[in-house]
Design a protein around this motif. Structure first.
Motif, short mmCIF file in Angstrom:
data_model
loop_
_atom_site.label_atom_id
_atom_site.label_comp_id
_atom_site.label_asym_id
_atom_site.label_seq_id
_atom_site.Cartn_x
_atom_site.Cartn_y
_atom_site.Cartn_z
N ALA A 274 57.76 145.50 71.45
CA ALA A 274 59.03 145.15 70.82
C ALA A 274 60.15 146.08 71.28
O ALA A 274 61.30 145.65 71.49
CB ALA A 274 58.89 145.21 69.30
N ASP B 217 61.11 142.38 65.96
CA ASP B 217 62.41 142.26 66.62
C ASP B 217 63.54 142.15 65.61
O ASP B 217 64.62 142.70 65.82
CB ASP B 217 62.43 141.04 67.53
CG ASP B 217 61.39 141.11 68.63
OD1 ASP B 217 61.03 142.24 69.03
OD2 ASP B 217 60.92 140.06 69.09
N ARG C 234 61.18 144.89 74.64
CA ARG C 234 62.02 143.70 74.53
C ARG C 234 63.45 144.06 74.14
O ARG C 234 64.39 143.35 74.48
CB ARG C 234 61.43 142.72 73.50
CG ARG C 234 60.17 142.03 73.94
CD ARG C 234 59.85 140.83 73.06
NE ARG C 234 59.59 141.19 71.67
CZ ARG C 234 58.40 141.53 71.19
NH1 ARG C 234 57.35 141.58 72.00
NH2 ARG C 234 58.25 141.83 69.90
N ALA C 235 63.58 145.17 73.41
CA ALA C 235 64.92 145.61 73.01
C ALA C 235 65.65 146.35 74.12
O ALA C 235 66.77 146.82 73.92
CB ALA C 235 64.81 146.51 71.77
N ASP D 222 54.73 140.16 64.68
CA ASP D 222 55.36 139.35 65.72
C ASP D 222 55.52 137.93 65.15
O ASP D 222 54.58 137.15 65.13
CB ASP D 222 54.49 139.34 66.97
CG ASP D 222 55.10 138.57 68.13
OD1 ASP D 222 56.09 137.84 67.90
OD2 ASP D 222 54.57 138.65 69.25
#
Length: 351
Positions: A28, A337, A31-32, A169
């Motif tokens: 995560a 997220d 992804r950020a 998730d």
């Protein structure tokens, strides 16, 4: 930011809540948009990727947890002492102490997520208690998975903790299958860990079967044979042991209730995964973290750690009317997220 996450165990060797936290958080964070690396140990040295994040495993030369953690901490500290890390986020005691040491000589923020709790009577009996004391004193941020564990830290060690729950998730954990008949109760925790209370669940399930036709699915790691041997014949006949390699999302989705009858639990990851899949949850009222997750309309709390009280909570959860949308809505606050990573990024950057 350049972020290092450390934990003595990792996938694929060990798959428990702590290892899931390690890898799903690292993914995560990537992804950020951050530069994320994981260090861990394994039976042999290796380098690979898990969920798209590089993982370095140092060879583990001892089966003793505390020795292995200390070796991981030393190796990681030596490797990164001259580097340009922004954050070292540790998940073990020895690596938390090492991160704290590094933060005192370099501009690296030392963050620790306590996957258990800071109960002084327990912590002071461990061989790594001096490292823990050092970490508590010098960490930049001590992250607790629930309000109950933060309160424990303050009570026993006089330090404030930052409450950031475990994550899920939401793209992966979603309803994929209809509920099965007869109603299924899912237990997705360690079958042979006493604190997880499988024998209590089996006794409660026997009480439940007197009024509700149902099946119990054991989807966690560990051998439940000893506990099942002590259960009644009708409980054994109504129990399916599917193990940890089952399609967990499908198991959550098809179940009517997920139950975690643990005592002294820091969080309760299986409960938020269940909610994300639209399935109600049951826990003990005095369980710690899990009790903070259960709210009216999405599950039930057992008033006491007794078979009758747990069976009553299971009945209430099984009888909830159309709970799926409420469960999925409740899970939003735990999305990696959507919620958890933004909270942790604030921890990483706050003074």
């Amino acid at each position: 930011m350049k972020i290092l996450l450390s934990h003595v165990y990792s996938w694929p060797e060990v798959r428990r809540g702590g290892e899931r936290y390690l890898h799903e958080l690292s993914a995560a964070l990537k992804r950020a948009g951050h530069d994320v690396r994981v260090v861990s140990t394994g039976p042999k040295a290796s380098h690979d990727e898990v969920l798209g994040v590089p993982v370095t495993r140092y060879r583990r030369r001892s089966d003793d947890l505390f020795t292995a953690e200390a070796a991981l901490a030393r190796r990681a500290l030596l490797t990164h002492a001259a580097g340009d890390l922004d954050v070292w986020h540790a998940l073990g005691t020895a690596d938390a102490a090492a991160a704290a040491r590094l933060s005192r000589v370099r501009r690296t923020r030392a963050v620790y997520t306590d996957l258990g709790g800071a109960l002084r009577s327990y912590r002071s009996s461990r061989p790594d208690h001096e490292r823990f004391d050092y970490a508590v004193k010098h960490l930049d941020a001590y992250v607790c998975l629930s309000r109950s564990t933060a309160d424990l830290l303050t009570r026993d060690y006089g330090r404030g903790g930052v409450v950031v729950n475990g994550g899920v998730d939401l793209a992966r954990f979603t309803a994929t299958a209809p509920r099965t008949e007869p109603p299924t109760v899912l237990f997705a925790s360690a079958n042979d860990e006493p604190r997880k209370n499988l024998p209590l669940l089996l006794a409660a399930f026997d009480v439940l079967l007197a009024t509700h036709p149902a099946r119990l699915v054991l989807a966690g790691p560990g051998d439940p044979a000893a506990a099942l041997q002590q259960a009644t014949a009708r409980v054994r006949a109504a129990t399916d042991v599917v193990g940890p390699d089952v399609d967990l999302v499908g198991a959550y989705s098809s179940a009517w209730v997920t139950v975690l009858p643990s005592l002294r639990e820091a969080f309760g990851l299986v409960l938020v995964e269940s909610l994300a899949c639209g399935t109600p949850i049951v826990a003990l009222a005095d369980s710690g973290g899990p009790a903070e997750i259960v709210t009216p309309g999405i599950g039930a709390l057992a008033a006491a750690a007794t078979p009758d009280a747990l069976a009553q909570a299971l009945r209430r959860a099984l009888d909830l009317d159309n709970p799926a949308e409420r469960c999925r809505a409740a899970a939003q606050r735990y999305g990696w997220d959507e919620s958890i990573v933004p909270q942790l990024l604030s921890v990483y950057t706050s003074n």
